[in-house]
Design a protein around this motif. Structure first.
Motif, mmCIF file in Angstrom:
data_model
loop_
_atom_site.group_PDB
_atom_site.id
_atom_site.type_symbol
_atom_site.label_atom_id
_atom_site.label_comp_id
_atom_site.label_asym_id
_atom_site.label_seq_id
_atom_site.Cartn_x
_atom_site.Cartn_y
_atom_site.Cartn_z
ATOM 1 N N GLN A 101 0.830 -1.207 0.000
ATOM 2 C CA GLN A 101 0.000 0.000 0.000
ATOM 3 C C GLN A 101 0.863 1.256 0.000
ATOM 4 O O GLN A 101 0.529 2.248 -0.661
ATOM 5 C CB GLN A 101 -0.925 -0.006 1.220
ATOM 6 N N THR A 102 1.986 1.217 0.718
ATOM 7 C CA THR A 102 2.845 2.391 0.824
ATOM 8 C C THR A 102 3.429 2.773 -0.533
ATOM 9 O O THR A 102 3.482 3.948 -0.897
ATOM 10 C CB THR A 102 3.965 2.131 1.839
ATOM 11 N N VAL A 103 3.875 1.789 -1.312
ATOM 12 C CA VAL A 103 4.442 2.065 -2.632
ATOM 13 C C VAL A 103 3.386 2.660 -3.558
ATOM 14 O O VAL A 103 3.639 3.637 -4.284
ATOM 15 C CB VAL A 103 5.042 0.776 -3.236
ATOM 16 N N PHE A 104 2.190 2.097 -3.523
ATOM 17 C CA PHE A 104 1.103 2.631 -4.355
ATOM 18 C C PHE A 104 0.793 4.082 -3.990
ATOM 19 O O PHE A 104 0.722 4.959 -4.865
ATOM 20 C CB PHE A 104 -0.144 1.764 -4.196
ATOM 21 N N ILE A 105 0.620 4.343 -2.698
ATOM 22 C CA ILE A 105 0.264 5.692 -2.259
ATOM 23 C C ILE A 105 1.388 6.669 -2.555
ATOM 24 O O ILE A 105 1.151 7.830 -2.934
ATOM 25 C CB ILE A 105 -0.080 5.693 -0.758
ATOM 26 N N SER A 106 2.640 6.231 -2.413
ATOM 27 C CA SER A 106 3.775 7.118 -2.682
ATOM 28 C C SER A 106 3.802 7.539 -4.147
ATOM 29 O O SER A 106 4.030 8.710 -4.468
ATOM 30 C CB SER A 106 5.085 6.424 -2.292
ATOM 31 N N SER A 107 3.573 6.585 -5.052
ATOM 32 C CA SER A 107 3.520 6.908 -6.478
ATOM 33 C C SER A 107 2.362 7.857 -6.769
ATOM 34 O O SER A 107 2.518 8.861 -7.489
ATOM 35 C CB SER A 107 3.357 5.614 -7.279
ATOM 36 N N TYR A 108 1.227 7.558 -6.234
ATOM 37 C CA TYR A 108 0.038 8.387 -6.378
ATOM 38 C C TYR A 108 0.303 9.809 -5.896
ATOM 39 O O TYR A 108 -0.055 10.798 -6.558
ATOM 40 C CB TYR A 108 -1.072 7.704 -5.580
ATOM 41 N N LEU A 154 5.446 -4.881 -6.179
ATOM 42 C CA LEU A 154 5.560 -3.519 -5.649
ATOM 43 C C LEU A 154 5.655 -2.501 -6.786
ATOM 44 O O LEU A 154 5.037 -1.431 -6.726
ATOM 45 C CB LEU A 154 6.788 -3.415 -4.744
ATOM 46 N N LEU A 155 6.416 -2.837 -7.836
ATOM 47 C CA LEU A 155 6.567 -1.908 -8.962
ATOM 48 C C LEU A 155 5.241 -1.667 -9.671
ATOM 49 O O LEU A 155 4.871 -0.520 -9.961
ATOM 50 C CB LEU A 155 7.591 -2.466 -9.949
ATOM 51 N N THR A 156 4.505 -2.742 -9.939
ATOM 52 C CA THR A 156 3.231 -2.579 -10.650
ATOM 53 C C THR A 156 2.209 -1.837 -9.797
ATOM 54 O O THR A 156 1.441 -1.021 -10.315
ATOM 55 C CB THR A 156 2.662 -3.938 -11.075
ATOM 56 N N ARG A 157 2.197 -2.092 -8.492
ATOM 57 C CA ARG A 157 1.270 -1.351 -7.635
ATOM 58 C C ARG A 157 1.639 0.132 -7.595
ATOM 59 O O ARG A 157 0.774 0.995 -7.461
ATOM 60 C CB ARG A 157 1.265 -1.928 -6.217
ATOM 61 N N GLY A 158 2.927 0.428 -7.720
ATOM 62 C CA GLY A 158 3.327 1.824 -7.803
ATOM 63 C C GLY A 158 2.846 2.482 -9.083
ATOM 64 O O GLY A 158 2.383 3.632 -9.076
ATOM 65 N N LEU A 159 2.913 1.762 -10.202
ATOM 66 C CA LEU A 159 2.468 2.313 -11.478
ATOM 67 C C LEU A 159 0.959 2.516 -11.523
ATOM 68 O O LEU A 159 0.461 3.347 -12.287
ATOM 69 C CB LEU A 159 2.907 1.393 -12.620
ATOM 70 N N VAL A 160 0.219 1.752 -10.717
ATOM 71 C CA VAL A 160 -1.229 1.935 -10.640
ATOM 72 C C VAL A 160 -1.568 3.359 -10.189
ATOM 73 O O VAL A 160 -2.623 3.900 -10.524
ATOM 74 C CB VAL A 160 -1.850 0.885 -9.693
ATOM 75 N N GLY A 161 -0.645 3.980 -9.443
ATOM 76 C CA GLY A 161 -0.874 5.348 -8.968
ATOM 77 C C GLY A 161 -1.072 6.356 -10.082
ATOM 78 O O GLY A 161 -1.645 7.429 -9.857
ATOM 79 N N VAL A 162 -0.624 6.035 -11.308
ATOM 80 C CA VAL A 162 -0.823 6.956 -12.441
ATOM 81 C C VAL A 162 -2.307 7.191 -12.683
ATOM 82 O O VAL A 162 -2.771 8.329 -12.846
ATOM 83 C CB VAL A 162 -0.147 6.393 -13.705
ATOM 84 N N GLY A 163 -3.073 6.103 -12.736
ATOM 85 C CA GLY A 163 -4.499 6.235 -12.994
ATOM 86 C C GLY A 163 -5.226 6.994 -11.911
ATOM 87 O O GLY A 163 -6.052 7.871 -12.187
ATOM 88 N N GLU A 164 -4.916 6.681 -10.654
ATOM 89 C CA GLU A 164 -5.586 7.362 -9.537
ATOM 90 C C GLU A 164 -5.247 8.849 -9.524
ATOM 91 O O GLU A 164 -6.101 9.694 -9.273
ATOM 92 C CB GLU A 164 -5.181 6.697 -8.223
ATOM 93 N N ALA A 165 -3.971 9.178 -9.778
ATOM 94 C CA ALA A 165 -3.565 10.585 -9.756
ATOM 95 C C ALA A 165 -4.232 11.369 -10.876
ATOM 96 O O ALA A 165 -4.613 12.530 -10.697
ATOM 97 C CB ALA A 165 -2.043 10.688 -9.863
ATOM 98 N N SER A 166 -4.381 10.738 -12.050
ATOM 99 C CA SER A 166 -4.987 11.439 -13.185
ATOM 100 C C SER A 166 -6.465 11.705 -12.951
ATOM 101 O O SER A 166 -7.035 12.611 -13.560
ATOM 102 C CB SER A 166 -4.815 10.611 -14.461
ATOM 103 N N TYR A 167 -7.071 10.950 -12.081
ATOM 104 C CA TYR A 167 -8.516 11.056 -11.879
ATOM 105 C C TYR A 167 -8.885 11.884 -10.650
ATOM 106 O O TYR A 167 -9.693 12.806 -10.730
ATOM 107 C CB TYR A 167 -9.112 9.652 -11.765
ATOM 108 N N SER A 168 -8.290 11.547 -9.507
ATOM 109 C CA SER A 168 -8.750 12.138 -8.247
ATOM 110 C C SER A 168 -8.451 13.622 -8.138
ATOM 111 O O SER A 168 -9.143 14.343 -7.412
ATOM 112 C CB SER A 168 -8.119 11.389 -7.064
ATOM 113 N N THR A 169 -7.439 14.116 -8.846
ATOM 114 C CA THR A 169 -7.147 15.549 -8.794
ATOM 115 C C THR A 169 -8.059 16.360 -9.708
ATOM 116 O O THR A 169 -8.163 17.581 -9.556
ATOM 117 C CB THR A 169 -5.687 15.815 -9.216
ATOM 118 N N ILE A 170 -8.719 15.704 -10.653
ATOM 119 C CA ILE A 170 -9.450 16.411 -11.702
ATOM 120 C C ILE A 170 -10.964 16.293 -11.554
ATOM 121 O O ILE A 170 -11.697 17.269 -11.736
ATOM 122 C CB ILE A 170 -9.005 15.874 -13.081
#
Length: 528
Positions: A101-108, A154-170
């Motif tokens: 969870q930490t890696v995902f949230i950090s990427s996000y 861990l790497l793939t869960r970090g990359l998942v943060g791209v989608g969340e960041a593109s959506y939740s800020t907008i």
């Protein structure tokens, strides 16, 4: 088809010079009072003229955004629903589990400012389409990782943060540009219902799909297909309204974006925004910890009570706690978000500080119930569930209100940046590190005790008690927000109406006398 949809990809979506003519029926300012300090709220006809969208189409856009929000949180907590199986598969401890969870949230958190900057300046619809398509592909890929490649998970869960960041800020800024006043609050409450409901569905889908398929990997393959549908709906349904048009008079000057550094300086001088973001950070810390660790804690509690056999290496971890906790999360989320919005709406009639006070009451009230849930776990699992239900209901009262606070104390051209800054702060000090911190404290405590199922339970129990303390600190931050909320809201309203122009070092201009009065002109136009 609106003009924003015919613009080139990643072009400026809004023509800020476009707007209804002065005196348009149904709009504030039509009766010859464009400088009113308390602008009227546009009616349905006025909103349709401003946005170019019917009320039904605007509601459909919110429904699509709500679906994607639900999907994002469903994917995030599917991992928590099968966490014991992931620990068994990769042979990892609590600290490594918390890293998922930490890696995902950090990427996000790192990517949020990037999309916040882009969302204030370019076509929001296409930004979300690209981010969610990428997220779907990476999520699907994470389900095919072999047991000796935990680092790749861990790497793939970090990359998942791209989608969340593109959506939740907008997405919240789109809703803000479609609705105003109480109608906006109601639409935001619908939007934020998706957070607890999606989280609960993540636990449910994770545990049930694993049981049906006999393999936890299939739990991660549900949301990518739904993500493809989300991209199609975004492309076909969502149209972009002009930024801030519903909040300014029809004959007031349009709002133009300032530089990114100017936006950050303005946000840093906004105490209501800063303090409410700190309060929301406490919410993120608590929810992030509970989201990952509550099902595992409840399973360990049942093992200690003798109600469930222990989860042994090589066996599938059989427990109903992920399903039950998911249902509780859904119910408490719907109840808490709706309760918070309704209480705040009623209190606003007599108290303009109602929003932060309701948030403070929710956090301060949840802390003792979460503590009691942990303290009672060794004696009665039923009492634990009851206290979790009450605590999560109070905690969920904050979601829609915090978003509404941000939207009315920050001007429209800074909202995506503000959303991004709030995401960075809340995740940096909140749920980016809280799952790993809780897991690390648990591992450290277990090293001092003899190995046993009781030791595993007690270690996680004591580490989770940190959540109650952090919740109380968040309540104090919201009480601080109540001190400044009136003045900051009023300042944002005046700015939107063109009555409070941007001044100070953010503007590369100086003041020179011209015909008996001071005038701001660019530095480059003055010869020294």
């Amino acid at each position: 088809m609106s003009g924003s949809d015919t613009a080139p990809f990643l072009s400026q979506a809004d023509d800020t010079d476009d707007g209804p003519a002065p005196g348009t029926p149904g709009l504030p300012g039509s009766m010859g009072n464009p400088k009113s300090e308390d602008p009227a709220v546009p009616d349905q006809e006025g909103l349709q003229r401003i946005t170019g969208l019917s009320s039904g189409h605007s509601a459909l856009i919110v429904a699509v955004l709500c679906y994607i929000n639900l999907l994002n949180y469903m994917d995030r907590f599917t991992v928590a629903g099968v966490l014991p199986d992931i620990e068994q598969f990769f042979d990892i401890g609590d600290g490594s589990s918390g890293l998922i969870q930490t890696v995902f949230i950090s990427s996000y958190m790192v990517l949020a400012p990037v999309f916040g900057y882009l969302g204030d300046r370019y076509n929001r619809k296409y930004l979300m389409c690209g981010g969610i398509a990428f997220w779907s592909l990476v999520t699907l890929g994470s389900s095919f990782i072999p047991r000796e490649r935990f680092w790749l998970l861990l790497l793939t869960r970090g990359l998942v943060g791209v989608g969340e960041a593109s959506y939740s800020t907008i997405a919240p800024t789109l809703i803000a540009d479609l609705f105003v006043a109480d109608q906006r609050s109601r639409m935001l409450s619908v939007f934020y219902f998706a957070i607890p409901v999606g989280s609960g569905l993540g636990y449910i889908a994770g545990s049930k799909v694993k049981d049906v398929a006999g393999d936890w990997h299939w739990a991660l393959r549900v949301t990518p297909g739904l993500g493809v549908l989300a991209v199609v709906l975004l492309f076909l349904v969502v149209q972009e309204p002009p930024r801030g048009a519903v909040e300014r008079h029809s004959d007031s000057p349009p709002l133009n974006p300032t530089s990114w550094w100017a936006d950050l300086r303005a946000l840093a001088r906004n105490p209501s925004f800063i303090l409410s973001s700190l309060g929301f950070t406490a919410v993120a810390f608590v929810t992030g910890s509970l989201a990952l660790w509550a099902p595992a804690f409840l399973l360990r509690s049942r093992v200690v009570l003798g109600e469930t056999p222990p989860c042994l290496p090589g066996d599938s971890c059989s427990s109903s706690d992920s399903l039950i906790f998911g249902l509780i999360t859904c119910l408490t989320g719907v109840l808490g978000v709706g309760l918070g919005v309704e209480i705040s709406r009623r209190l606003r009639r007599t108290n303009p500080r109602a929003d932060p006070l309701v948030c403070a009451a929710g956090l301060l009230g949840s802390a003792p119930f979460l503590f009691l849930a942990l303290a009672c776990a060794r004696g009665s699992i039923v009492a634990t569930y009851i206290f979790i239900f009450i605590g999560e209901t109070l905690l969920s009262m904050n979601w829609a209100i915090v978003a509404d606070i941000l939207l009315y104390v920050v001007i429209p051209t800074r909202r995506s940046t503000a959303e991004a800054f709030q995401i960075v702060l809340s995740h940096l000090l909140g749920d980016a590190g809280s799952p790993y911190l809780i897991g690390s404290i648990s591992d450290r405590l277990r090293r001092d005790w003899p190995p046993s199922f009781l030791s595993e339970f007690r270690a996680l129990q004591f580490s989770l008690m940190l959540c109650a303390f952090v919740g109380a600190l968040g309540g104090a931050a919201f009480l601080g927000t109540a001190i400044f909320i009136e003045s900051d809201r009023r300042q944002a309203q005046l700015h939107v109406q063109g009555l409070l122009p941007e001044t100070g070092p953010t503007d590369d201009r100086i003041v020179v006398p011209q015909r008996g009065r001071s005038t701001r002109v660019p530095v480059s136009s003055v010869l020294i």
